[in-house]
Scaffold this motif. Structure first.
Motif, PDB file in Angstrom:
ATOM      1  N   ALA A  80       0.845  -1.192   0.000  1.00  0.00           N
ATOM      2  CA  ALA A  80       0.000   0.000   0.000  1.00  0.00           C
ATOM      3  C   ALA A  80       0.881   1.242   0.000  1.00  0.00           C
ATOM      4  O   ALA A  80       1.649   1.452   0.946  1.00  0.00           O
ATOM      5  N   LEU A  81       0.767   2.038  -1.066  1.00  0.00           N
ATOM      6  CA  LEU A  81       1.610   3.216  -1.214  1.00  0.00           C
ATOM      7  C   LEU A  81       0.820   4.520  -1.340  1.00  0.00           C
ATOM      8  O   LEU A  81       1.396   5.600  -1.200  1.00  0.00           O
ATOM      9  N   ARG A  82      -0.488   4.412  -1.599  1.00  0.00           N
ATOM     10  CA  ARG A  82      -1.308   5.601  -1.790  1.00  0.00           C
ATOM     11  C   ARG A  82      -2.516   5.577  -0.859  1.00  0.00           C
ATOM     12  O   ARG A  82      -2.945   4.501  -0.407  1.00  0.00           O
ATOM     13  N   ALA A 112     -17.830   1.424   9.582  1.00  0.00           N
ATOM     14  CA  ALA A 112     -19.067   0.980   8.928  1.00  0.00           C
ATOM     15  C   ALA A 112     -19.637   2.013   7.975  1.00  0.00           C
ATOM     16  O   ALA A 112     -20.383   1.669   7.050  1.00  0.00           O
ATOM     17  N   THR A 113     -19.296   3.284   8.188  1.00  0.00           N
ATOM     18  CA  THR A 113     -19.906   4.339   7.369  1.00  0.00           C
ATOM     19  C   THR A 113     -18.893   5.139   6.558  1.00  0.00           C
ATOM     20  O   THR A 113     -19.290   6.007   5.782  1.00  0.00           O
ATOM     21  N   THR A 114     -17.619   4.865   6.722  1.00  0.00           N
ATOM     22  CA  THR A 114     -16.588   5.617   6.005  1.00  0.00           C
ATOM     23  C   THR A 114     -16.311   4.974   4.651  1.00  0.00           C
ATOM     24  O   THR A 114     -16.000   3.776   4.588  1.00  0.00           O
ATOM     25  N   PRO A 115     -16.419   5.715   3.574  1.00  0.00           N
ATOM     26  CA  PRO A 115     -16.173   5.121   2.253  1.00  0.00           C
ATOM     27  C   PRO A 115     -14.715   4.717   2.075  1.00  0.00           C
ATOM     28  O   PRO A 115     -13.803   5.344   2.624  1.00  0.00           O
ATOM     29  N   ALA A 116     -14.513   3.647   1.338  1.00  0.00           N
ATOM     30  CA  ALA A 116     -13.176   3.158   1.023  1.00  0.00           C
ATOM     31  C   ALA A 116     -12.904   3.388  -0.460  1.00  0.00           C
ATOM     32  O   ALA A 116     -13.833   3.471  -1.275  1.00  0.00           O
ATOM     33  N   LEU A 117     -11.643   3.486  -0.809  1.00  0.00           N
ATOM     34  CA  LEU A 117     -11.230   3.651  -2.206  1.00  0.00           C
ATOM     35  C   LEU A 117     -10.370   2.454  -2.590  1.00  0.00           C
ATOM     36  O   LEU A 117      -9.350   2.173  -1.952  1.00  0.00           O
ATOM     37  N   ARG A 118     -10.782   1.730  -3.612  1.00  0.00           N
ATOM     38  CA  ARG A 118     -10.037   0.559  -4.071  1.00  0.00           C
ATOM     39  C   ARG A 118      -8.705   0.988  -4.663  1.00  0.00           C
ATOM     40  O   ARG A 118      -8.598   2.020  -5.320  1.00  0.00           O
ATOM     41  N   PHE A 119      -7.680   0.170  -4.431  1.00  0.00           N
ATOM     42  CA  PHE A 119      -6.361   0.479  -4.979  1.00  0.00           C
ATOM     43  C   PHE A 119      -6.425   0.656  -6.493  1.00  0.00           C
ATOM     44  O   PHE A 119      -5.796   1.561  -7.058  1.00  0.00           O
ATOM     45  N   ALA A 120      -7.198  -0.201  -7.146  1.00  0.00           N
ATOM     46  CA  ALA A 120      -7.273  -0.168  -8.609  1.00  0.00           C
ATOM     47  C   ALA A 120      -7.924   1.104  -9.137  1.00  0.00           C
ATOM     48  O   ALA A 120      -7.730   1.464 -10.300  1.00  0.00           O
ATOM     49  N   ASP A 121      -8.706   1.772  -8.295  1.00  0.00           N
ATOM     50  CA  ASP A 121      -9.410   2.980  -8.726  1.00  0.00           C
ATOM     51  C   ASP A 121      -8.676   4.262  -8.352  1.00  0.00           C
ATOM     52  O   ASP A 121      -9.171   5.363  -8.616  1.00  0.00           O
ATOM     53  N   MET A 122      -7.526   4.141  -7.722  1.00  0.00           N
ATOM     54  CA  MET A 122      -6.797   5.333  -7.289  1.00  0.00           C
ATOM     55  C   MET A 122      -6.158   6.046  -8.471  1.00  0.00           C
ATOM     56  O   MET A 122      -5.524   5.420  -9.328  1.00  0.00           O
ATOM     57  N   THR A 123      -6.336   7.354  -8.513  1.00  0.00           N
ATOM     58  CA  THR A 123      -5.743   8.202  -9.549  1.00  0.00           C
ATOM     59  C   THR A 123      -5.126   9.431  -8.885  1.00  0.00           C
ATOM     60  O   THR A 123      -5.262   9.643  -7.672  1.00  0.00           O
ATOM     61  N   GLU A 124      -4.481  10.264  -9.680  1.00  0.00           N
ATOM     62  CA  GLU A 124      -3.938  11.509  -9.151  1.00  0.00           C
ATOM     63  C   GLU A 124      -5.047  12.440  -8.686  1.00  0.00           C
ATOM     64  O   GLU A 124      -4.815  13.318  -7.849  1.00  0.00           O
ATOM     65  N   ALA A 125      -6.240  12.257  -9.211  1.00  0.00           N
ATOM     66  CA  ALA A 125      -7.352  13.147  -8.871  1.00  0.00           C
ATOM     67  C   ALA A 125      -8.035  12.776  -7.561  1.00  0.00           C
ATOM     68  O   ALA A 125      -8.658  13.626  -6.918  1.00  0.00           O
ATOM     69  N   LYS A 156      -8.814  -4.911  -1.002  1.00  0.00           N
ATOM     70  CA  LYS A 156      -7.773  -4.126  -1.694  1.00  0.00           C
ATOM     71  C   LYS A 156      -8.195  -2.655  -1.789  1.00  0.00           C
ATOM     72  O   LYS A 156      -8.309  -2.082  -2.875  1.00  0.00           O
ATOM     73  N   SER A 157      -8.402  -2.074  -0.612  1.00  0.00           N
ATOM     74  CA  SER A 157      -8.868  -0.694  -0.543  1.00  0.00           C
ATOM     75  C   SER A 157      -8.245   0.012   0.655  1.00  0.00           C
ATOM     76  O   SER A 157      -7.621  -0.613   1.517  1.00  0.00           O
ATOM     77  N   ALA A 158      -8.427   1.329   0.690  1.00  0.00           N
ATOM     78  CA  ALA A 158      -7.904   2.149   1.784  1.00  0.00           C
ATOM     79  C   ALA A 158      -8.977   3.115   2.243  1.00  0.00           C
ATOM     80  O   ALA A 158      -9.837   3.533   1.463  1.00  0.00           O
ATOM     81  N   ARG A 159      -8.929   3.479   3.510  1.00  0.00           N
ATOM     82  CA  ARG A 159      -9.869   4.471   4.036  1.00  0.00           C
ATOM     83  C   ARG A 159      -9.214   5.225   5.185  1.00  0.00           C
ATOM     84  O   ARG A 159      -8.294   4.735   5.849  1.00  0.00           O
TER      85      ARG A 159
END
Length: 444
Positions: free
Chosen positions: A148-150, A182-195, A254-257
């Protein structure tokens, strides 16, 4: 002539101005050390009796024990993970790491896979460019891969001065934000972008859930120049700004929050796990203990259960800067006290008007305490059991305290340190010889 001198002084003042992202916090009343802490302070210097093993090992942030295999691994400041033979006391370089490794743990029930943080270290030049983040080491092959880098782009930090510092009902008001899982959205590694994401700036310490799927990581601050042991850390200690964050990486999805932010210099991380009561019957951790190092306190953050989204103070007014955290087989919490508390700290934080001047001065002008030591708390973190302080002549800058089978391993991150220091269990802890702390054997 007076005018010329004024121009010189003004020019020096402007040139020494800290960057705009260094924002001193509002006044903070640093509590005195409590009577409960002083009551358990050792009358003798136990750390001064430390036995040295692995004398060739350099300064290191963490020791990860595998006593059943007769070995331990050190995350060293020279850019290597070292292997220590517990029987012979020999220490050798094991594998070179991306950047400098710090907090490390073995994955539960998988003694071949060790996870560790990697970050920049002030004054250290890596052999190759690498990214800050969480990495995995396979002992059998000595292969290292990035996990995990981002992280997702977090919401803006709360402006300093907004909100108060009072407490009500065990919940911190105006200081930090805790985000229920339970309520905090996660971002999948594969969907991570500079934006929608950014690189991790500083990966300091980590802990892993009992099922090995969730990694909690501390990021003390994220502005340019983030690194271990550098001038930015000094500025954080003076400013007392709330730049610290806690992240969670989910290996299954495979996500981060984001778990928490608006806290000060989040450093040590320790999950409250190991019993159904600690996990509320959900099978998942519901609270996390962290250290706010230059604020001299420990907090518990609730990420699940009825208290989700809140935090409570466990200990404050500590006599030293709390760094890494660990538990023994009885669940007791061991807190490394990296450096002693300067006598001027309370006055400086109560009078923030002086901080713009102090932030213009080089760190070398400030006296530092060479005192170091450790604190032991009951499993709840609320009751002090043992405190020892050492003048630094034998061991300096203790960053982690790891309870082992027959002794306590004290890590020293000092740049002049050589070797690994081990002390016996003090009688005050009444730990029977031969007990094997589960945290030590498993690397937790």
């Amino acid at each position: 002539m007076v005018g010329g001198l004024a121009v010189v002084v003004l020019g020096a003042w402007l040139l020494s101005m800290p960057p705009a992202y260094i924002r001193p916090a509002e006044a903070y009343l640093l509590p005195e050390t409590s009577a409960a802490l002083l009551a358990v302070k050792a009358t003798s210097d136990d750390v001064g009796t430390a036995v040295l093993t692995g004398p060739t090992a350099p300064g290191h942030d963490d020791v990860v024990l595998q006593e059943e295999r007769g070995q331990a691994f050190l995350t060293a400041r020279d850019g290597w993970i070292w292997r220590l033979e517990l029987g012979s006391g020999k220490a050798k370089r094991f594998v070179r790491t991306p950047l400098v490794a710090s907090g490390a743990k073995f994955l539960p029930r998988d003694p071949d896979r060790m996870l560790f943080c990697a970050s920049h270290l002030y004054g250290f030049k890596p052999e190759h460019e690498a990214s800050v983040g969480v990495y995995e080491l396979r002992l059998s092959t000595r292969e290292i891969r990035a996990l995990a880098l981002r992280v997702p782009l977090p919401p803006p930090l709360k402006p300093e001065g907004e909100g108060g510092t009072g407490r009500a009902g065990g919940v911190l008001n105006g200081e930090g934000a805790v985000y229920p899982l339970a309520t905090t959205p996660a971002l999948r590694f594969a969907d991570m972008t500079e934006a929608n994401s950014r690189p991790m700036a500083f990966c300091n310490d980590l802990d892993i859930s009992e099922d090995g799927q969730r990694i909690y990581v501390s990021e003390p601050y994220d502005y340019p120049g983030a690194a271990m042991g550098n001038e930015a850390a000094f500025r954080e200690a003076i400013s007392l700004a709330r730049n610290g964050r806690l992240w969670m990486f989910d290996l299954e999805s495979k996500s981060a929050r984001l778990v928490a932010q608006d806290f000060h210099f989040v450093d040590g991380v320790l999950l409250d796990s190991g019993s159904e009561s600690a996990r509320g019957g959900t099978g998942r951790e519901e609270s996390i203990v962290i250290t706010e190092t230059p604020k001299f306190r420990l907090l518990r953050l609730f990420v699940g259960g009825p208290k989700a989204g809140t935090a409570e103070v466990l200990q404050e007014g500590l006599p030293g800067m709390p760094d890494g955290l660990s538990r023994d087989e009885r669940g007791r919490i061991y807190v490394a006290l990296y450096r002693g508390r300067p006598g001027s700290a309370a006055w400086i934080h109560a009078n923030p008007w002086i901080k713009p001047l102090l932030l213009r001065l080089p760190p070398a002008l400030f006296p530092i305490s060479h005192e170091t030591g450790y604190l032991v708390l009951d499993p709840s973190g609320r009751q002090p059991l043992y405190l020892t302080l050492h003048d630094g002549h034998r061991v300096s800058s203790i960053s982690k305290v790891n309870p082992g089978r027959d002794g306590i391993f004290l890590t020293s991150f000092d740049h002049d340190n050589q070797g690994v220091h081990v002390v016996g269990y003090p009688a005050a802890l009444a730990l029977q010889q031969g007990n094997q702390p589960g945290g030590a054997a498993s690397g937790r």
